[in-house]
Design a protein around this motif. Structure first.
Motif, PDB file in Angstrom:
ATOM      1  N   ALA A 312       4.871  17.884  -2.229  1.00 23.64           N
ATOM      2  CA  ALA A 312       4.856  18.752  -1.011  1.00 23.64           C
ATOM      3  C   ALA A 312       5.243  17.785   0.659  1.00 23.64           C
ATOM      4  O   ALA A 312       5.795  19.000   1.107  1.00 23.64           O
ATOM      5  N   LEU A 313       5.197  17.022   0.495  1.00 26.00           N
ATOM      6  CA  LEU A 313       6.204  15.916   1.795  1.00 26.00           C
ATOM      7  C   LEU A 313       7.535  16.650   1.983  1.00 26.00           C
ATOM      8  O   LEU A 313       8.454  16.865   2.764  1.00 26.00           O
ATOM      9  N   ARG A 314       7.912  15.977   0.390  1.00 29.33           N
ATOM     10  CA  ARG A 314       9.957  17.052   0.105  1.00 29.33           C
ATOM     11  C   ARG A 314      10.174  18.295   0.496  1.00 29.33           C
ATOM     12  O   ARG A 314      10.287  18.541   1.506  1.00 29.33           O
ATOM     13  N   SER A 315       9.308  19.578   0.250  1.00 29.73           N
ATOM     14  CA  SER A 315       9.421  20.606   0.494  1.00 29.73           C
ATOM     15  C   SER A 315       9.087  20.571   2.018  1.00 29.73           C
ATOM     16  O   SER A 315      10.303  21.717   2.489  1.00 29.73           O
ATOM     17  N   LEU A 316       8.766  19.609   2.633  1.00 30.21           N
ATOM     18  CA  LEU A 316       8.913  20.111   3.767  1.00 30.21           C
ATOM     19  C   LEU A 316      10.229  18.988   4.922  1.00 30.21           C
ATOM     20  O   LEU A 316      10.439  19.828   6.235  1.00 30.21           O
ATOM     21  N   GLU A 317      11.388  19.064   4.176  1.00 31.52           N
ATOM     22  CA  GLU A 317      11.823  18.671   4.666  1.00 31.52           C
ATOM     23  C   GLU A 317      12.528  17.703   6.582  1.00 31.52           C
ATOM     24  O   GLU A 317      12.875  17.778   6.862  1.00 31.52           O
ATOM     25  N   PRO A 318      11.878  16.446   5.404  1.00 33.81           N
ATOM     26  CA  PRO A 318      11.483  15.361   6.983  1.00 33.81           C
ATOM     27  C   PRO A 318      12.431  14.861   7.000  1.00 33.81           C
ATOM     28  O   PRO A 318      13.487  14.608   6.805  1.00 33.81           O
ATOM     29  N   THR A 319      12.717  14.345   8.588  1.00 35.84           N
ATOM     30  CA  THR A 319      13.567  13.334   9.084  1.00 35.84           C
ATOM     31  C   THR A 319      13.565  12.142   8.377  1.00 35.84           C
ATOM     32  O   THR A 319      14.543  11.867   8.074  1.00 35.84           O
ATOM     33  N   ILE A 320      12.570  11.851   8.159  1.00 35.08           N
ATOM     34  CA  ILE A 320      12.530  10.219   7.861  1.00 35.08           C
ATOM     35  C   ILE A 320      10.523   9.996   7.794  1.00 35.08           C
ATOM     36  O   ILE A 320      10.061  10.451   7.924  1.00 35.08           O
ATOM     37  N   VAL A 321      10.549   9.938   5.971  1.00 30.89           N
ATOM     38  CA  VAL A 321       9.361   9.505   5.987  1.00 30.89           C
ATOM     39  C   VAL A 321       9.503   7.822   6.036  1.00 30.89           C
ATOM     40  O   VAL A 321      10.193   6.922   5.227  1.00 30.89           O
ATOM     41  N   VAL A 322       8.324   6.871   6.223  1.00 32.44           N
ATOM     42  CA  VAL A 322       8.092   4.948   6.481  1.00 32.44           C
ATOM     43  C   VAL A 322       6.860   5.212   5.322  1.00 32.44           C
ATOM     44  O   VAL A 322       5.996   5.632   6.110  1.00 32.44           O
ATOM     45  N   LEU A 323       7.039   4.148   4.363  1.00 36.88           N
ATOM     46  CA  LEU A 323       6.171   4.079   3.733  1.00 36.88           C
ATOM     47  C   LEU A 323       5.627   2.094   3.824  1.00 36.88           C
ATOM     48  O   LEU A 323       6.385   1.896   3.366  1.00 36.88           O
ATOM     49  N   VAL A 324       4.452   2.235   3.881  1.00 37.41           N
ATOM     50  CA  VAL A 324       4.323   0.456   4.269  1.00 37.41           C
ATOM     51  C   VAL A 324       3.121   0.707   3.397  1.00 37.41           C
ATOM     52  O   VAL A 324       2.218   1.241   3.663  1.00 37.41           O
ATOM     53  N   TRP A 396       5.774   2.628  -6.159  1.00 43.43           N
ATOM     54  CA  TRP A 396       6.135   3.465  -5.078  1.00 43.43           C
ATOM     55  C   TRP A 396       7.198   4.001  -4.714  1.00 43.43           C
ATOM     56  O   TRP A 396       7.779   4.962  -4.713  1.00 43.43           O
ATOM     57  N   VAL A 397       8.281   3.556  -5.451  1.00 44.78           N
ATOM     58  CA  VAL A 397       9.770   3.666  -4.880  1.00 44.78           C
ATOM     59  C   VAL A 397       9.749   4.505  -5.891  1.00 44.78           C
ATOM     60  O   VAL A 397      10.854   5.121  -5.581  1.00 44.78           O
ATOM     61  N   GLN A 398       9.640   4.548  -8.000  1.00 49.52           N
ATOM     62  CA  GLN A 398       9.532   4.688  -8.660  1.00 49.52           C
ATOM     63  C   GLN A 398       8.791   6.565  -7.876  1.00 49.52           C
ATOM     64  O   GLN A 398       9.483   7.655  -8.616  1.00 49.52           O
ATOM     65  N   ARG A 399       7.690   6.851  -7.310  1.00 49.17           N
ATOM     66  CA  ARG A 399       7.458   7.617  -6.936  1.00 49.17           C
ATOM     67  C   ARG A 399       8.068   8.062  -6.333  1.00 49.17           C
ATOM     68  O   ARG A 399       8.743   9.922  -6.145  1.00 49.17           O
ATOM     69  N   MET A 400       8.605   7.864  -5.056  1.00 48.73           N
ATOM     70  CA  MET A 400       9.269   8.012  -4.131  1.00 48.73           C
ATOM     71  C   MET A 400      10.874   8.940  -4.376  1.00 48.73           C
ATOM     72  O   MET A 400      11.219  10.339  -4.350  1.00 48.73           O
ATOM     73  N   ARG A 401      11.507   8.082  -5.226  1.00 52.92           N
ATOM     74  CA  ARG A 401      12.575   8.982  -6.098  1.00 52.92           C
ATOM     75  C   ARG A 401      11.993  10.183  -7.417  1.00 52.92           C
ATOM     76  O   ARG A 401      12.818  11.087  -7.455  1.00 52.92           O
ATOM     77  N   ASN A 402      11.553  10.069  -8.334  1.00 53.32           N
ATOM     78  CA  ASN A 402      11.007  10.841  -8.751  1.00 53.32           C
ATOM     79  C   ASN A 402      10.155  12.279  -7.757  1.00 53.32           C
ATOM     80  O   ASN A 402      10.278  13.824  -8.331  1.00 53.32           O
ATOM     81  N   VAL A 447       3.323 -10.136   0.343  1.00 55.13           N
ATOM     82  CA  VAL A 447       2.290  -9.496   0.924  1.00 55.13           C
ATOM     83  C   VAL A 447       2.553  -7.919   1.436  1.00 55.13           C
ATOM     84  O   VAL A 447       1.196  -7.171   0.565  1.00 55.13           O
ATOM     85  N   VAL A 448       2.401  -7.300   2.265  1.00 49.31           N
ATOM     86  CA  VAL A 448       3.517  -6.287   2.373  1.00 49.31           C
ATOM     87  C   VAL A 448       4.657  -5.497   2.327  1.00 49.31           C
ATOM     88  O   VAL A 448       5.668  -6.543   2.367  1.00 49.31           O
ATOM     89  N   PHE A 449       4.824  -4.384   1.986  1.00 51.14           N
ATOM     90  CA  PHE A 449       6.411  -3.960   1.646  1.00 51.14           C
ATOM     91  C   PHE A 449       6.986  -2.597   2.697  1.00 51.14           C
ATOM     92  O   PHE A 449       5.862  -2.256   3.022  1.00 51.14           O
ATOM     93  N   ALA A 450       8.053  -2.539   3.112  1.00 52.24           N
ATOM     94  CA  ALA A 450       8.620  -1.704   4.327  1.00 52.24           C
ATOM     95  C   ALA A 450       8.818  -0.793   3.255  1.00 52.24           C
ATOM     96  O   ALA A 450      10.741  -1.661   2.912  1.00 52.24           O
ATOM     97  N   THR A 451       8.765   0.788   3.475  1.00 58.28           N
ATOM     98  CA  THR A 451      10.247   1.526   2.784  1.00 58.28           C
ATOM     99  C   THR A 451      10.680   2.207   3.825  1.00 58.28           C
ATOM    100  O   THR A 451       9.844   3.367   4.321  1.00 58.28           O
ATOM    101  N   ALA A 452      11.691   2.785   3.889  1.00 55.30           N
ATOM    102  CA  ALA A 452      12.317   4.446   4.500  1.00 55.30           C
ATOM    103  C   ALA A 452      12.805   5.392   3.606  1.00 55.30           C
ATOM    104  O   ALA A 452      13.530   4.580   2.579  1.00 55.30           O
ATOM    105  N   TRP A 453      12.994   6.519   3.853  1.00 53.64           N
ATOM    106  CA  TRP A 453      13.113   7.492   2.905  1.00 53.64           C
ATOM    107  C   TRP A 453      13.802   9.068   3.230  1.00 53.64           C
ATOM    108  O   TRP A 453      13.343   9.142   4.341  1.00 53.64           O
ATOM    109  N   LEU A 454      14.762   9.120   2.958  1.00 56.12           N
ATOM    110  CA  LEU A 454      15.020  10.431   2.965  1.00 56.12           C
ATOM    111  C   LEU A 454      15.297  11.599   2.103  1.00 56.12           C
ATOM    112  O   LEU A 454      15.514  11.581   1.299  1.00 56.12           O
ATOM    113  N   PRO A 455      15.142  12.592   2.577  1.00 55.38           N
ATOM    114  CA  PRO A 455      15.287  13.446   1.326  1.00 55.38           C
ATOM    115  C   PRO A 455      16.700  13.588   1.078  1.00 55.38           C
ATOM    116  O   PRO A 455      17.359  13.573   1.647  1.00 55.38           O
ATOM    117  N   ALA A 456      16.267  13.887  -0.698  1.00 56.65           N
ATOM    118  CA  ALA A 456      17.667  13.540  -1.443  1.00 56.65           C
ATOM    119  C   ALA A 456      18.573  14.700  -1.352  1.00 56.65           C
ATOM    120  O   ALA A 456      18.175  15.983  -1.445  1.00 56.65           O
TER     121      ALA A 456
END
Length: 456
Positions: A312-324, A396-402, A447-456
């Protein structure tokens, strides 16, 4: 901690035999009340290392699950003597798990004897603190646990929204917008001048610590006033929405806004800070068992609400999604698997707290109460009540790619800012880069990871 005042069963031969090959640790030996046939206080010292404590907890969990009250009580007696709640970091960690196991026995009622003892002798509720804004801001600054994600995410967001005159930030954060003032400060200093900032939050975490002692409306007023002091115009919007249904109300409102603003050149930033692991995943409730799809697109029954939310987030064409989020796996339906995973992850905050907070301080009590709450939720609860369902970074990385996102690497400026921030804390904290992602470490452990994502 529960005190075992009744005479325990006559021997612990099977327990002492199991652990007799372990060497003596440096853990102090505790003066325990002698019982005929029980190990002496000197013998109990051999149980003092973390590996032995973990094995005892595992055996206790198995005894509770199999309704073996006699064995469970024997092991609990040993744990109660070797793991005082005010001991070293391993002992305090074990004490928290002991408390959680007793709470589980009392809650599910399989061990009737233990349930009766728990109800008669011990208040098992974990008392977490209601923070003021100032207290919470100071609390999250104690360690890099949250600051790491704040620093990395803000650097990625600033780079992504460069040149935009309107920035819409959707903040899904466990820490009640504590990241936002630093982001506003940075935005206010842009060369092209400060943009209009729209901040949307989901009021959904009242039952999860850390807790705030003021309403979201009051929090919004404070943020607006802070932004005004930095010459930034901030609009604040609260959308009541719950992680339990994958933030469906939030998604629907964002979709309606997207239809209006999609051609206005507005940047859409989605900041997910330690919040998405509260959304139910596959081990809790497959969608095939639900009555309706909370989102207005087709999905297979094998998808979880987490996957639906990301799509659903991907369908909104976000400028950036940050997942920590925290880099651990607490999703197993098997209690022992969860216990082992949690024990081998949550030693980190107990170990770290010894480097910066004195015993008896209020902040230390608040800090460890938060961990105890997490441990109890992981161990004592099942079904929808068990909301601490962490997943490791790889999943989470695999989820975001999927969901049709592509990872974006953190720049040198982000790396530099994170390193500078870590210099303010104990030497055990570290930083490593894994592909596009950043990972906070303690003594080499993730401990904690930080990832940043753009619409593919």
């Amino acid at each position: 901690m529960m005190q075992f005042t009744e005479t325990p069963p006559p021997h612990l031969h099977h327990i002492t035999t199991t652990f007799s090959n372990h060497t003596m640790s440096k853990t102090p030996i505790y003066r325990t009340r002698p019982w005929p046939g029980f190990p002496t206080s000197k013998a109990l010292g051999s149980f003092g290392d973390a590996n032995c404590m973990e094995q005892l907890l595992v055996r206790c969990a198995n005894a509770i699950e199999s309704n073996d009250a006699t064995l469970a009580q024997q092991i609990l007696w040993v744990l109660n003597n070797i793991a005082p709640p005010d001991g070293d970091s391993n002992q305090r960690l074990t004490s928290a798990f002991l408390r959680a196991l007793i709470a589980r026995a009392a809650k599910i009622g399989t061990c009737k004897m233990l349930a009766a003892m728990a109800n008669a002798h011990c208040n098992l509720a974990v008392n977490t603190h209601n923070f003021s804004v100032i207290e919470l801001a100071s609390f999250v600054d104690l360690t890099p646990w949250h600051r790491f994600g704040f620093t990395a995410a803000n650097a990625a967001i600033l780079e992504a929204v460069e040149g935009y005159s309107v920035i819409h930030i959707v903040d899904l954060s466990l820490t009640h917008c504590m990241q936002i003032p630093t982001l506003i400060d940075a935005i206010a200093n842009r060369l092209e001048g400060p943009p209009l900032v729209k901040l949307t939050i989901a009021g959904a975490i009242d039952d999860v610590p850390p807790k705030l002692d003021l309403s979201y409306e009051e929090l919004g007023s404070k943020l607006i006033n802070f932004a005004r002091s930095r010459n930034v115009l901030l609009e604040f919007r609260l959308i009541p929405s719950s992680y339990a249904d994958g933030f469906s109300s939030l998604i629907e409102q964002l979709r309606l806004q997207h239809l209006v603003y999609s051609e206005s050149g507005e940047a859409l930033v989605v900041n997910c800070h330690m919040m998405l692991h509260y959304i139910p995943e596959e081990t809790l409730s497959p969608l095939s068992n639900t009555n309706r799809n909370p989102y207005s697109f087709e999905s297979s029954s094998s998808q979880s609400l987490r996957m639906m939310f990301l799509k659903a987030l991907r369908s909104l064409e976000p400028t950036i999604v940050v997942l920590v989020d925290e880099d651990a796996d607490l999703t197993s339906n098997n209690l022992v698997c969860r216990l082992r995973s949690a024990f081998n992850y949550l030693w980190i905050p107990y170990d770290a707290v010894d480097t910066f907070l004195p015993r008896g301080s209020n902040q230390r009590q608040w800090y460890e109460a938060e961990i105890c709450w997490k441990i109890e939720n992981v161990i004592a609860h099942e079904g929808s009540q068990r909301v601490e369902r962490l997943e490791p970074k790889s999943r989470w990385v695999q989820r975001m790619r999927n969901a049709n996102f592509k990872g974006v690497s953190f720049g040198e400026e982000a790396l530099s800012e994170v390193k500078t921030m870590l210099d303010e804390h104990a030497a055990g904290w570290g930083l490593k880069k894994e592909d596009d992602d950043l990972v906070l470490t303690w003594k080499g452990h993730n401990v904690v990871f930080a990832t940043a994502w753009l619409p593919a």
